[in-house]
Motif scaffolding. Structure first.
Motif, PDB file in Angstrom:
ATOM      1  N   SER A   1       0.819  -1.206   0.000  1.00 62.26           N
ATOM      2  CA  SER A   1       0.000   0.000   0.000  1.00 62.26           C
ATOM      3  C   SER A   1       0.853   1.257   0.000  1.00 62.26           C
ATOM      4  O   SER A   1       0.429   2.301  -0.475  1.00 62.26           O
ATOM      5  N   ASN A   2       2.084   1.158   0.567  1.00 63.52           N
ATOM      6  CA  ASN A   2       2.956   2.319   0.607  1.00 63.52           C
ATOM      7  C   ASN A   2       3.808   2.445  -0.649  1.00 63.52           C
ATOM      8  O   ASN A   2       4.539   3.413  -0.809  1.00 63.52           O
ATOM      9  N   ALA A   3       3.716   1.439  -1.501  1.00 65.85           N
ATOM     10  CA  ALA A   3       4.510   1.490  -2.726  1.00 65.85           C
ATOM     11  C   ALA A   3       3.958   2.559  -3.658  1.00 65.85           C
ATOM     12  O   ALA A   3       2.782   2.898  -3.612  1.00 65.85           O
ATOM     13  N   PRO A   4       4.833   3.106  -4.493  1.00 69.16           N
ATOM     14  CA  PRO A   4       4.363   4.121  -5.430  1.00 69.16           C
ATOM     15  C   PRO A   4       3.261   3.578  -6.326  1.00 69.16           C
ATOM     16  O   PRO A   4       3.302   2.436  -6.764  1.00 69.16           O
ATOM     17  N   LYS A   5       2.249   4.411  -6.609  1.00 65.77           N
ATOM     18  CA  LYS A   5       1.142   3.996  -7.455  1.00 65.77           C
ATOM     19  C   LYS A   5       1.622   3.844  -8.894  1.00 65.77           C
ATOM     20  O   LYS A   5       2.393   4.638  -9.395  1.00 65.77           O
ATOM     21  N   GLU A   6       1.107   2.791  -9.555  1.00 67.01           N
ATOM     22  CA  GLU A   6       1.447   2.582 -10.946  1.00 67.01           C
ATOM     23  C   GLU A   6       0.584   3.501 -11.794  1.00 67.01           C
ATOM     24  O   GLU A   6      -0.643   3.435 -11.761  1.00 67.01           O
ATOM     25  N   LEU A   7       1.223   4.358 -12.567  1.00 65.27           N
ATOM     26  CA  LEU A   7       0.511   5.375 -13.319  1.00 65.27           C
ATOM     27  C   LEU A   7       0.356   4.976 -14.787  1.00 65.27           C
ATOM     28  O   LEU A   7       1.169   4.238 -15.336  1.00 65.27           O
ATOM     29  N   ALA A   8      -0.726   5.473 -15.372  1.00 62.93           N
ATOM     30  CA  ALA A   8      -0.954   5.357 -16.807  1.00 62.93           C
ATOM     31  C   ALA A   8      -1.044   6.763 -17.374  1.00 62.93           C
ATOM     32  O   ALA A   8      -1.215   7.739 -16.633  1.00 62.93           O
ATOM     33  N   GLN A   9      -0.936   6.870 -18.688  1.00 62.27           N
ATOM     34  CA  GLN A   9      -0.952   8.191 -19.310  1.00 62.27           C
ATOM     35  C   GLN A   9      -1.713   8.128 -20.630  1.00 62.27           C
ATOM     36  O   GLN A   9      -1.545   7.197 -21.419  1.00 62.27           O
ATOM     37  N   LEU A  10      -2.569   9.123 -20.821  1.00 66.28           N
ATOM     38  CA  LEU A  10      -3.282   9.274 -22.086  1.00 66.28           C
ATOM     39  C   LEU A  10      -2.837  10.586 -22.721  1.00 66.28           C
ATOM     40  O   LEU A  10      -2.898  11.641 -22.086  1.00 66.28           O
ATOM     41  N   VAL A  11      -2.392  10.506 -23.971  1.00 62.62           N
ATOM     42  CA  VAL A  11      -1.893  11.677 -24.691  1.00 62.62           C
ATOM     43  C   VAL A  11      -2.665  11.808 -26.000  1.00 62.62           C
ATOM     44  O   VAL A  11      -2.849  10.820 -26.715  1.00 62.62           O
ATOM     45  N   THR A  12      -3.120  13.017 -26.294  1.00 68.61           N
ATOM     46  CA  THR A  12      -3.782  13.280 -27.569  1.00 68.61           C
ATOM     47  C   THR A  12      -2.940  14.262 -28.370  1.00 68.61           C
ATOM     48  O   THR A  12      -2.506  15.290 -27.850  1.00 68.61           O
ATOM     49  N   ALA A  13      -2.725  13.946 -29.617  1.00 69.13           N
ATOM     50  CA  ALA A  13      -1.957  14.830 -30.490  1.00 69.13           C
ATOM     51  C   ALA A  13      -2.841  15.971 -30.979  1.00 69.13           C
ATOM     52  O   ALA A  13      -4.058  15.958 -30.806  1.00 69.13           O
ATOM     53  N   ARG A  14      -2.229  16.957 -31.570  1.00 72.02           N
ATOM     54  CA  ARG A  14      -3.006  18.054 -32.167  1.00 72.02           C
ATOM     55  C   ARG A  14      -3.901  17.478 -33.254  1.00 72.02           C
ATOM     56  O   ARG A  14      -3.499  16.645 -34.058  1.00 72.02           O
ATOM     57  N   GLY A  15      -5.140  17.938 -33.275  1.00 66.05           N
ATOM     58  CA  GLY A  15      -6.087  17.463 -34.269  1.00 66.05           C
ATOM     59  C   GLY A  15      -6.840  16.211 -33.872  1.00 66.05           C
ATOM     60  O   GLY A  15      -7.625  15.686 -34.654  1.00 66.05           O
TER      61      GLY A  15
END
Length: 355
Positions: A115-129
């Motif tokens: 529980s004290n371990a760093p949270k596993e993150l995800a990322q969503l990226v949108t390009a221009r357009g």
């Protein structure tokens, strides 16, 4: 385990193959187990060359010494009550309980570490357009506008705030959960909400960041310490200058306890019918009202992914209003050009120039 090592080292000593390092370890073990000195003495007396025998006097001395040791052990035992023998089932029960205790403690330690371990993150990226939709692990829904980035945990922890980080623009419909407030972090401010729908625009390079509330309630915190908090009501928006002149041209929006961040509260901007400029993009509509051409160009840049430049800077301050949905970039520019206030061209590289 130490006793087995002790016996092995004693045997090596009696065989005459004990190294100096092993001798040091042996002395340490003998101090830890004093009774082993007697075993060592017995080993020493029995490891004799073949054919050599003890004489009667030596044997008598050894026997007397052994009897003396045994008497000391018996006298000590008389002073200490020995525990009664337990039935085998009780012994096994105790062992099982000990094992369960170890497993419980080990499991608790493992879970606490997890529980004290760093949270596993995800990322969503949108390009221009481009634009994207995302369903977060808690059921909250996010629309991410062009040229934006959202960092979020793959799983929200229980009884802790749900936190995401945004760069660009996003519209949120947050699932209500009183035990886990929802927080959106940007470079300009932080938003705290329990369950609502709102829009956040915080693009790097723009001169302001905007939080727009559609329904529910949110708190916009302008500093990490929460010393300046603005509560929004439905149909309100908060505009925060990214480079406020009152902060001596500081490039950060974090105010000190003595400084108050200048902000502007206003109503959402309707264009026509139910179309609101701040959230029209979620419906795939490009809407703006009395907006400078420089900022309209920035919207078109993000929406269509085409670079737009100005050959005449005076044209940047022209104001326009419009709502577009299926039109191409050229059709929108042509529609704006009908005001006869500017002309536009496209160079060989595909860049749009306003003159």
């Amino acid at each position: 385990m130490d006793q087995e090592k002790l016996y092995a080292l004693l045997a090596r000593e009696m065989a005459g193959v004990l190294t100096e390092e092993e001798a040091t370890v042996l002395q340490q073990l003998l101090q830890q187990y004093p009774d082993a000195s007697y075993i060592r003495e017995v080993f020493a007396r029995n490891w004799v060359p073949v054919g050599k025998q003890y004489n009667t006097q030596q044997a008598q001395l050894l026997l007397e010494k052994h009897q003396l040791r045994m008497q000391e052990v018996i006298s000590t035992a008389d002073d200490t009550a020995l525990p009664a023998k337990r039935p085998l089932w009780l012994l096994y029960t105790g062992i099982a309980a000990s094992i369960l205790t170890i497993l419980f403690v080990g499991g608790h330690w493992f879970l606490s570490k997890k529980s004290n371990a760093p949270k596993e993150l995800a990322q969503l990226v949108t390009a221009r357009g481009t634009r994207s939709q995302l369903l977060l692990p808690d059921g909250s829904r996010v629309w991410l506008n062009a040229g934006s980035k959202l960092d979020y945990p793959k799983q929200f922890a229980k009884n802790t705030p749900r936190e995401v980080t945004l760069e660009g623009e996003a519209f949120f419909i947050v699932t209500a959960d009183a035990s886990r407030p929802f927080k959106v972090h940007t470079s300009a401010f932080h938003i705290r909400v329990l369950g609502t729908s709102f829009n956040v625009r915080a693009y790097p390079g723009e001169d302001s960041a905007v939080a727009s509330l559609v329904q529910g309630s949110v708190e916009v915190m302008l500093d990490e310490a929460g010393q300046q908090v603005v509560a929004l009501r439905p149909n309100e928006k908060l505009t925060v200058p990214v480079h406020p002149p009152t902060l001596n041209n500081s490039t950060t929006t974090t105010a000190s306890p003595q400084q108050v961040m200048p902000v502007y509260r206003s109503k959402l901007t309707p264009v026509q019918d139910s179309i609101i400029t701040e959230t029209a993009w979620v419906q795939n509509k490009l809407a703006f009202k009395h907006l400078e051409l420089e900022k309209v160009a920035a919207l078109l840049d993000q929406w269509y992914g085409v670079e737009i430049g100005f050959e005449n800077d005076s044209k940047k301050q022209l104001y326009f209003t419009g709502v577009f949905e299926t039109e191409s970039l050229e059709q929108i520019l042509d529609a704006l050009e009908t005001t006869l206030s500017f002309k536009w061209t496209k160079d060989a590289a595909g860049k749009i120039w306003i003159e």
